[in-house]
Design an enzyme around this catalytic site. Structure first.
Site, PDB file in Angstrom:
ATOM      1  N   GLU A  37       9.560  -7.195  23.675  1.00  0.00           N
ATOM      2  CA  GLU A  37       8.887  -5.922  23.422  1.00  0.00           C
ATOM      3  C   GLU A  37       9.234  -4.887  24.485  1.00  0.00           C
ATOM      4  OE1 GLU A  37       7.466  -4.996  20.800  1.00  0.00           O
ATOM      5  OE2 GLU A  37       7.223  -6.909  19.789  1.00  0.00           O
ATOM      6  N   CYS A 183      11.293   3.123   5.195  1.00  0.00           N
ATOM      7  CA  CYS A 183      10.477   4.308   5.496  1.00  0.00           C
ATOM      8  C   CYS A 183      10.871   4.834   6.870  1.00  0.00           C
ATOM      9  CB  CYS A 183       8.991   3.968   5.431  1.00  0.00           C
ATOM     10  SG  CYS A 183       7.974   5.443   5.310  1.00  0.00           S
ATOM     11  N   CYS A 190      13.075   6.761  -0.251  1.00  0.00           N
ATOM     12  CA  CYS A 190      12.057   6.710  -1.302  1.00  0.00           C
ATOM     13  C   CYS A 190      12.627   6.209  -2.633  1.00  0.00           C
ATOM     14  CB  CYS A 190      11.411   8.076  -1.493  1.00  0.00           C
ATOM     15  SG  CYS A 190      10.661   8.708   0.011  1.00  0.00           S
ATOM     16  N   CYS A 193      12.415   2.515  -2.650  1.00  0.00           N
ATOM     17  CA  CYS A 193      11.235   1.951  -1.988  1.00  0.00           C
ATOM     18  C   CYS A 193      10.254   1.336  -2.994  1.00  0.00           C
ATOM     19  CB  CYS A 193      10.544   3.067  -1.201  1.00  0.00           C
ATOM     20  SG  CYS A 193       9.015   2.515  -0.444  1.00  0.00           S
ATOM     21  N   CYS A 199       2.925   5.931  -3.524  1.00  0.00           N
ATOM     22  CA  CYS A 199       2.956   6.563  -2.194  1.00  0.00           C
ATOM     23  C   CYS A 199       2.565   8.039  -2.263  1.00  0.00           C
ATOM     24  CB  CYS A 199       4.362   6.432  -1.609  1.00  0.00           C
ATOM     25  SG  CYS A 199       4.519   7.177   0.011  1.00  0.00           S
TER      26      CYS A 199
HETATM   27  S1  SF4 Z   1       8.050   6.129  -0.914  1.00  0.00           S
HETATM   28 FE1  SF4 Z   1       6.570   6.416   0.712  1.00  0.00          FE
HETATM   29  S2  SF4 Z   1       6.570   4.470   1.857  1.00  0.00           S
HETATM   30 FE2  SF4 Z   1       8.400   4.526   0.573  1.00  0.00          FE
HETATM   31  S3  SF4 Z   1      10.002   5.352   1.894  1.00  0.00           S
HETATM   32 FE3  SF4 Z   1       9.136   7.072   0.752  1.00  0.00          FE
HETATM   33  S4  SF4 Z   1       7.555   7.860   2.115  1.00  0.00           S
HETATM   34 FE4  SF4 Z   1       8.047   5.821   2.857  1.00  0.00          FE
END
Ligand code: SF4
Length: 275
Positions: A37, A183, A190, A193, A199
């Site tokens: 860390e 993210c 997105c 994702c 989201c």
């Molecule tokens: S959809 Fe939402 S969680 Fe997914 S990458 Fe985009 S901002 Fe991030």
């Protein structure tokens, strides 16, 4: 399914094919976790891992590190930057060689360089406590998905629910990987994702301007330390000449390094890494 559950289950599903493997990820040795860390602060994980492997091989316990010189630590650390972290690590090893982790659990913030995030990482990875280790990546994911400006309290309030029936280390590792692959800070992915349909995509104006490294004080500090690692009996005048940096710029940096205990100056002429 409520939003928190969707968040948890979609991320667990995503992790099945997307988790990075590192030797320390299966360990519950607090020294290994702390070492990683501290090295990983402001450093990408793959790069941090290379340094971690070097350090853990040479210093498998705090006791071994506590006997090392500053020069040896800085030499192994060379290339990582932020040398003060290396010295804090050495200081921490000295404390831990006398007071083991278990004796200070859960108050790890008494160790130099251990802030809230590292403390929670230790509690989660080494002690299986049900806590989410909140670093900037984690805070960003929660903020965007749940549409909250400052999600720290939200995370604290919901971490027990999110971590129910799951090892906190596993979920923290998923968040770590998700924040660096999907993210991500500047270009969130997105389109690919798994959280996208639910989201809030709350993008804050979080532009973060980092000082350009080239020519920065940080770069000069790194060059000074590197020169002192590679050379013995260095005169300040020689150092200034070799690094080709104006007196007015380099001298205050040398003074600061001396004030911080990173270097010693003898007779106002000779400079060396302090012992
Ligand atoms: S959809 Fe939402 S969680 Fe997914 S990458 Fe985009 S901002 Fe991030």
């Amino acid at each position: 399914m409520n939003k928190t559950k969707i968040f948890k289950y979609q991320l667990l599903k995503w992790s099945k094919k997307n988790t990075r493997k590192y030797s320390w990820r299966n360990s519950n040795d607090p020294w290994k976790i702390l070492l990683l860390e501290i090295i990983a602060q402001q450093t990408q994980l793959d790069r941090a891992n290379i340094y971690y492997e070097k350090f853990i091989k040479r210093f498998p316990t705090p006791k071994e590190m506590s006997k090392a010189t500053k020069k040896e630590i800085l030499s192994l650390w060379s290339g990582l930057g932020y040398n003060s972290r290396a010295l804090r690590l050495l200081e921490t090893s000295k404390i831990l060689s006398k007071k083991p982790f278990n004796s200070i659990y859960p108050n790890f913030e008494v160790l130099p360089g251990v802030g809230k995030y590292t403390k929670n990482a230790l509690l989660s990875f080494a002690y299986k406590d049900k806590v989410i280790a909140q670093d900037t990546n984690v805070v960003r994911i929660f903020s965007r998905f749940f549409g909250i400006k400052n999600p720290e309290n939200f995370i604290k309030k919901n971490e027990k629910i999110i971590l129910k029936n799951i090892e906190s280390r596993k979920f923290n590792q998923i968040l770590m990987d998700f924040g660096s692959k999907i993210c991500i800070s500047k270009n969130p992915q997105c389109e690919i994702c798994v959280l996208e349909p639910n989201c809030n995509k709350f993008f804050q104006d979080t532009k973060y301007i980092q000082q350009t490294f080239k020519g920065s004080n940080r770069e000069i500090r790194g060059k000074i330390i590197k020169y002192l690692i590679d050379n013995e009996n260095v005169q300040i005048s020689t150092l200034v000449k070799q690094l080709e940096i104006e007196d007015s710029k380099i001298k205050p940096i040398i003074k600061k390094l001396a004030d911080e205990g990173m270097v010693n100056i003898k007779n106002k002429k000779l400079i060396e890494i302090s012992s």
